[in-house]
Design a protein around this motif. Structure first.
Motif, mmCIF file in Angstrom:
data_model
loop_
_atom_site.group_PDB
_atom_site.id
_atom_site.type_symbol
_atom_site.label_atom_id
_atom_site.label_comp_id
_atom_site.label_asym_id
_atom_site.label_seq_id
_atom_site.Cartn_x
_atom_site.Cartn_y
_atom_site.Cartn_z
ATOM 1 N N HIS A 115 0.770 -1.284 -0.088
ATOM 2 C CA HIS A 115 -0.024 0.107 0.045
ATOM 3 C C HIS A 115 1.103 1.203 0.121
ATOM 4 C CE1 HIS A 115 -3.663 -2.103 2.236
ATOM 5 N NE2 HIS A 115 -3.549 -2.354 0.660
ATOM 6 N N LYS A 128 0.907 4.061 -2.938
ATOM 7 C CA LYS A 128 0.545 5.367 -2.692
ATOM 8 C C LYS A 128 1.639 6.457 -3.004
ATOM 9 C CE LYS A 128 -2.290 4.446 1.310
ATOM 10 N NZ LYS A 128 -2.662 4.676 2.517
ATOM 11 N N THR A 170 1.584 9.362 -5.582
ATOM 12 C CA THR A 170 1.901 10.620 -5.307
ATOM 13 C C THR A 170 3.014 11.364 -6.372
ATOM 14 O OG1 THR A 170 1.291 10.298 -3.267
ATOM 15 C CG2 THR A 170 2.892 12.014 -3.435
ATOM 16 N N LYS A 214 -5.454 7.403 -8.176
ATOM 17 C CA LYS A 214 -4.861 7.668 -6.665
ATOM 18 C C LYS A 214 -6.071 7.709 -5.468
ATOM 19 C CE LYS A 214 -1.847 10.719 -4.017
ATOM 20 N NZ LYS A 214 -2.484 11.794 -3.356
ATOM 21 N N GLU A 220 -6.054 5.064 -2.571
ATOM 22 C CA GLU A 220 -6.116 5.339 -0.983
ATOM 23 C C GLU A 220 -7.183 5.190 -0.221
ATOM 24 O OE1 GLU A 220 -5.240 9.621 -1.681
ATOM 25 O OE2 GLU A 220 -3.033 9.370 -1.457
ATOM 26 N N ASP A 267 -6.868 2.567 2.958
ATOM 27 C CA ASP A 267 -7.242 3.312 4.074
ATOM 28 C C ASP A 267 -8.417 1.974 4.721
ATOM 29 O OD1 ASP A 267 -5.172 5.120 3.972
ATOM 30 O OD2 ASP A 267 -6.823 6.565 3.363
#
Length: 152
Positions: free
Chosen positions: A11, A15, A19, A106, A110, A114
């Motif tokens: 993860h 991520k 970014t 993205k 995310e 999460d």
């Protein structure tokens, strides 16, 4: 490495790559293409080990709530991997559309990561023993290596 630690590491990596991709400009077409390829490879490896190994073990160990999380997670994978990612791969990296699609991917990833970390992994730690998580982790590492090798 236990299954949850492996998935959290994945993860974090994806991520970070997303970014970096989001921070590129329309002029950085080569960098965008390179990052997108890395995202595609890592996302495919990650979703494969979750869907083939982790999710079935989680669902089998759980109750009705875990089954609901399982099916929701599969749908989130489908949205990211079968809908948004293919569109992004077919979008000119020098376009504004690319930026928009990268941002949507993205946000999807995310949200998914999460949710897994706050809900699914918490439940998995209660439902599966340390030994089971370690065994799943070993299986997942081996399968992940196979998937990554298939892109070479």
């Amino acid at each position: 490495m236990d299954a949850i630690k492996l998935l959290k590491t994945d993860h974090k990596l994806v991520k970070e790559l997303l970014t970096q991709l989001e921070e590129t400009s329309e002029r950085a077409t080569k960098k965008r293409a390179t990052l997108l390829h890395e995202i595609q490879v890592n996302l495919k490896a990650h979703t494969t080990i979750e869907e083939e190994i982790f999710y079935p073990a989680f669902k089998a160990a759980g109750r009705k709530d875990e089954a609901k999380m399982y099916f929701e997670a599969l749908e989130e994978h489908r949205a990211a991997e079968d809908l948004v990612l293919p569109d992004l791969l077919n979008t000119d990296p020098g376009s504004v559309e690319f930026s928009g699609r990268a941002k949507v991917l993205k946000e999807l990833i995310e949200h998914h990561a999460d949710e897994e970390e706050k809900e699914m992994f918490k439940d998995a730690k209660e439902l599966l023993s340390k030994e089971e998580l370690a065994e799943l982790g070993a299986q997942m590492e081996a399968r992940k290596a196979e998937v990554i090798a298939s892109f070479a």
